[in-house]
Design a protein around this motif. Structure first.
Motif, PDB file in Angstrom:
ATOM      1  N   LYS A  75       0.835  -1.207   0.000  1.00 38.43           N
ATOM      2  CA  LYS A  75       0.000   0.000   0.000  1.00 38.43           C
ATOM      3  C   LYS A  75       0.867   1.253   0.000  1.00 38.43           C
ATOM      4  O   LYS A  75       0.356   2.363  -0.011  1.00 38.43           O
ATOM      5  N   ARG A  76       2.177   1.060   0.097  1.00 32.88           N
ATOM      6  CA  ARG A  76       3.084   2.206   0.117  1.00 32.88           C
ATOM      7  C   ARG A  76       3.918   2.250  -1.169  1.00 32.88           C
ATOM      8  O   ARG A  76       5.043   2.733  -1.173  1.00 32.88           O
ATOM      9  N   GLY A  77       3.367   1.687  -2.214  1.00 37.74           N
ATOM     10  CA  GLY A  77       4.008   1.847  -3.512  1.00 37.74           C
ATOM     11  C   GLY A  77       4.916   0.716  -3.920  1.00 37.74           C
ATOM     12  O   GLY A  77       5.498   0.738  -4.991  1.00 37.74           O
TER      13      GLY A  77
ATOM     14  N   CYS B  35     -12.271 -20.911  13.885  1.00 40.47           N
ATOM     15  CA  CYS B  35     -12.962 -20.544  15.120  1.00 40.47           C
ATOM     16  C   CYS B  35     -12.020 -20.291  16.279  1.00 40.47           C
ATOM     17  O   CYS B  35     -12.347 -19.547  17.194  1.00 40.47           O
ATOM     18  N   THR B  36     -10.851 -20.906  16.282  1.00 42.79           N
ATOM     19  CA  THR B  36      -9.944 -20.684  17.401  1.00 42.79           C
ATOM     20  C   THR B  36      -9.388 -19.276  17.383  1.00 42.79           C
ATOM     21  O   THR B  36      -9.160 -18.685  18.422  1.00 42.79           O
ATOM     22  N   SER B  37      -9.163 -18.745  16.183  1.00 47.69           N
ATOM     23  CA  SER B  37      -8.504 -17.450  16.107  1.00 47.69           C
ATOM     24  C   SER B  37      -9.493 -16.306  16.154  1.00 47.69           C
ATOM     25  O   SER B  37      -9.122 -15.168  16.327  1.00 47.69           O
ATOM     26  N   GLY B  38     -10.778 -16.615  15.985  1.00 44.82           N
ATOM     27  CA  GLY B  38     -11.753 -15.539  15.935  1.00 44.82           C
ATOM     28  C   GLY B  38     -11.966 -15.039  14.522  1.00 44.82           C
ATOM     29  O   GLY B  38     -12.849 -14.246  14.269  1.00 44.82           O
TER      30      GLY B  38
ATOM     31  N   LEU C 252     -12.938 -15.942  10.502  1.00 43.61           N
ATOM     32  CA  LEU C 252     -14.026 -16.799  10.034  1.00 43.61           C
ATOM     33  C   LEU C 252     -13.591 -17.753   8.935  1.00 43.61           C
ATOM     34  O   LEU C 252     -14.353 -18.596   8.500  1.00 43.61           O
ATOM     35  N   GLU C 253     -12.360 -17.619   8.496  1.00 41.95           N
ATOM     36  CA  GLU C 253     -11.886 -18.513   7.454  1.00 41.95           C
ATOM     37  C   GLU C 253     -10.712 -19.327   7.994  1.00 41.95           C
ATOM     38  O   GLU C 253      -9.973 -18.868   8.849  1.00 41.95           O
TER      39      GLU C 253
ATOM     40  N   PHE D 109     -12.242 -27.721   1.688  1.00 42.96           N
ATOM     41  CA  PHE D 109     -12.930 -27.088   2.809  1.00 42.96           C
ATOM     42  C   PHE D 109     -13.617 -28.112   3.715  1.00 42.96           C
ATOM     43  O   PHE D 109     -13.941 -27.824   4.855  1.00 42.96           O
TER      44      PHE D 109
ATOM     45  N   HIS E  54     -11.372 -26.909   8.117  1.00 41.90           N
ATOM     46  CA  HIS E  54     -11.864 -26.440   9.417  1.00 41.90           C
ATOM     47  C   HIS E  54     -11.520 -27.408  10.541  1.00 41.90           C
ATOM     48  O   HIS E  54     -11.587 -27.062  11.710  1.00 41.90           O
TER      49      HIS E  54
END
Lengths: 286, 390
Positions: free
Chosen positions: B111-113, B324-327, B329-330, B342, B346
């Motif tokens: 994002k900084r070029g 789910c462990t990390s909070g 959603l993927e 998939f 999970h």
């Protein structure tokens, strides 16, 4: 580690009503393997076909999904269908002594499965989302493509839980938690439901010296404009500032781009928004 | 309840010998190594000894070791330095499966070029070296590719990568946080310019790391201030932890054979038994060359957090690539990059062993794990057909 209540732990370790009902009157299925959680809810009704006499579930998901399913089945047994429909996801979470906010979508999934089961049983439109159950009629338009969630469903959850931020909506419904592409749309829905205007107002300084104005123009170009152009492989250079006239030259992918006129307008709009109403942007060779 | 700790890629127990080595440097020998008096000077000697020990494990020179606060700092220092020393080069190459310490930094830089290319991996988590060959060019400032993956343990061909990088005159940094102390390495005969390591992954405490910087490679410090670490990393030395890291590296060298024989044999047995007992299981990266201690295994039709919490009830500590462990959603970006279906992403669990694990502990996991999976599958609306055969 999640800070689950003892009640969540207890319902996860010893879930009530696990299994299926072979001659169920109503079945509600939500979620999928891809989503990471899914719930299949079975309801058995009494002879009047109004009161729930038995409820069982099968759940694929984390501890809070299993605990929410267990809680839901305990809560609805003995209730009439109309009484059951009045149960909110908030009450499911409350039954469990609360859920971490990131896990609220588990309680929403429980309530949703119940809505789906009853709607299917009554033959009314299904107030839900989901990509797995293709035979269902869905209300509304898909907003979140990653998790297949509709605007109608989101509006309902936003209103009943009084959600104010897109992050909260993600915690409660998962919408916006995949690619994040629908977050602007979620913000619009929040504004629509909660009657809030998305805050996009930038304070323009009331009075500017010439020097300050030039600094501010450079600042806005650096922080607000160029990063957006970089994202598309483009760039621009500030050539000169004469009063309110800002001269720029496009670089890289922007140079010679057919829509550079449009981009110049965009730059002008940004500068007017942040610096002063009378700014004009001119594209020059340089 | 006694814990069975199989989460050593997350962090490790501080070795008792390491703790004893560092202990006097808090209350007794608390001098500043930079001081002129004997009291600080004696600490300086121990810091020097630690530097020698770290260098020795890597096959490096002592002056090529810079102590930092953690692996993340080492990664940041390496990548930012490479960009500063070649300002005309605007291209960064990394992989899709890097640790966030590298990946988040690179994505911020994009994002900084800066132009950032993330190299893909195959279904077994192996690096697509051909893609690296095709994307690297004269604009590439830095290639940052991990030595071994934290989630799957898959080892990347860093020397082959290094050769490709040298041909284009770019710098090569490797995040070796998971690899140091687990597999042998020799910087004297290497194409690596910079290498990050972290103390708490090899039985030293948290809050200490190091950056290997090849002699002659230009460097611009990330932290500026005092003259510490030859002005390459300002800030008063964390002397006790540096001394601990030195001891931990010395021990790691001594235990390298144990790691690659006894520990690996325990890992292999755990893997084999799980595959034999539990149906519908796959090993993530199972066909690739892997660290001796890591096993990432995916159970279909069940969700990882639920598995972890049921194992937790038995005192078994592991981790999960599930959402789910990390909070989030993927499932983990590593498993997604590998294209793990998939249906099982999970339900991925990582067991990571260390020299402190025992055969009895592995037996316990082999006994306790299958019923946990069976119980959750009984609850799941999916894969019901598996239960019949189980």
């Amino acid at each position: 580690m999640w800070d689950y209540t003892d009640k969540v732990r207890e319902h996860f370790l010893n879930p009530r009503n696990v299994g299926e009902i072979k001659d169920a009157d109503a079945i509600g299925e939500v979620g999928s393997l891809a989503c990471g959680d899914a719930l299949k809810l079975y309801l058995k009704l009494d002879e009047s076909k109004e009161r729930i006499v038995d409820a069982k579930f099968q759940t694929f998901g984390c501890a809070s999904a299993i605990a929410s399913s267990s809680a839901l089945t305990e809560m609805i047994k003995g209730k009439t269908l109309d009484e059951a429909l009045n149960i909110t996801n908030h009450e499911i979470a409350e039954f469990l002594g609360g859920l971490p906010e990131e896990k609220m979508h588990c309680s929403v999934m429980g309530q949703e499965a119940l809505d789906v089961a009853i709607a299917k049983y009554r033959g009314t439109a299904v107030p839900s989302h989901g990509h797995d159950h293709e035979h269902m009629e869905m209300e509304g338009e898909i907003v979140c493509k990653c998790f297949g969630i509709t605007d109608q469903f989101l509006k309902k959850v936003i209103a009943s839980n009084e959600l104010h931020t897109a992050e909260q909506v993600t915690h409660f419904t998962k919408a916006g938690g995949g690619c994040g592409g629908c977050i602007p749309k979620i913000n619009e829905l929040i504004a629509e439901v909660m009657g809030e205007q998305p805050k996009e107002e930038h304070k323009r300084p009331a009075k500017l010296t010439n020097l300050r104005k030039m600094q501010l123009i450079q600042d806005v170009l650096e922080k607000e404009v160029r990063p957006l152009l970089w994202a598309d492989g483009g760039d621009l250079e500030l050539i000169d500032i004469a009063g309110s006239l800002v001269q720029i030259a496009f670089r890289k992918a922007c140079a010679g781009c057919v829509s550079s006129g449009h981009t110049a307008k965009f730059v002008e709009q940004k500068l007017r928004e942040y610096v002063a109403e009378d700014i004009r942007v001119e594209e020059v060779e340089g | 309840m006694k814990e069975i700790y199989l989460d050593n890629n997350a962090t490790t127990k501080v070795d008792d010998q390491v703790f004893e080595e560092m202990r006097p440097y808090f209350c007794e020998f608390y001098g500043n190594p930079s001081s002129m008096h004997f009291f600080g000077g004696q600490v300086q000697k121990k810091v020097d000894e630690a530097r020698n020990r770290v260098a020795s494990l890597l096959g490096a020179l002592p002056e090529e070791i810079i102590f930092t606060s953690c692996g993340t700092e080492s990664d940041n220092a390496a990548i930012r330095s490479a960009l500063e020393v070649s300002p005309e080069r605007r291209h960064i190459i990394t992989t899709r499966v890097e640790h966030p310490a590298v990946l988040t930094l690179c994505r911020n830089l994009s994002k900084r070029g800066y132009r950032v290319t993330e190299i893909a991996v195959d279904g077994e988590g192996r690096l697509d070296v051909d893609e690296l060959r095709s994307v690297i060019d004269e604009d590439t400032a830095i290639v940052s590719i991990m030595y071994a993956n934290n989630e799957t343990g898959v080892i990347f061909p860093v020397e082959e990568v290094g050769k490709i990088v040298k041909e284009k005159g770019a710098l090569f940094h490797t995040d070796a946080v998971q690899a140091v102390g687990k597999i042998p390495m020799d910087m004297k005969n290497s194409t690596i310019d910079m290498l990050a390591l972290s103390g708490h992954k090899l039985h030293a405490p948290k809050g200490i790391g190091a950056l290997y910087l090849r002699k002659g490679v230009p460097f611009r410090p990330f932290m500026v201030g005092g003259h510490q670490e030859r002005s390459r990393r300002a800030g008063t030395e964390n002397s006790a932890s540096i001394i601990a890291l030195g001891k931990a590296c010395e021990l790691a060298g001594q235990f390298l054979d144990d790691e690659n024989n006894r520990v690996m044999a325990m890992r292999d047995r755990l893997e084999k038994e799980i595959l034999a007992i539990v149906p519908k299981v796959r090993v993530n990266g199972g066909l690739a060359e892997r660290l001796p201690n890591t096993l990432s295994v995916a159970f279909e039709f069940v969700e990882g957090e639920a598995i972890l919490l049921l194992l937790n009830e038995k005192g078994i500590c592991a981790s999960s690539g599930s959402a789910c462990t990390s909070g989030s959603l993927e499932p983990s970006h590593v498993l997604r990059a590998m294209g793990v279906p998939f249906t099982c992403a999970h339900g991925s669990i990582r067991f990571s062993l260390s020299r402190f694990n025992t055969e009895d502990e592995i037996n316990m996991v082999i006994r306790e794990l299958p019923p946990v999976i069976h119980r959750l599958r009984e609850m799941s609306p999916f894969g019901r057909e598996v239960l019949v055969s189980n």
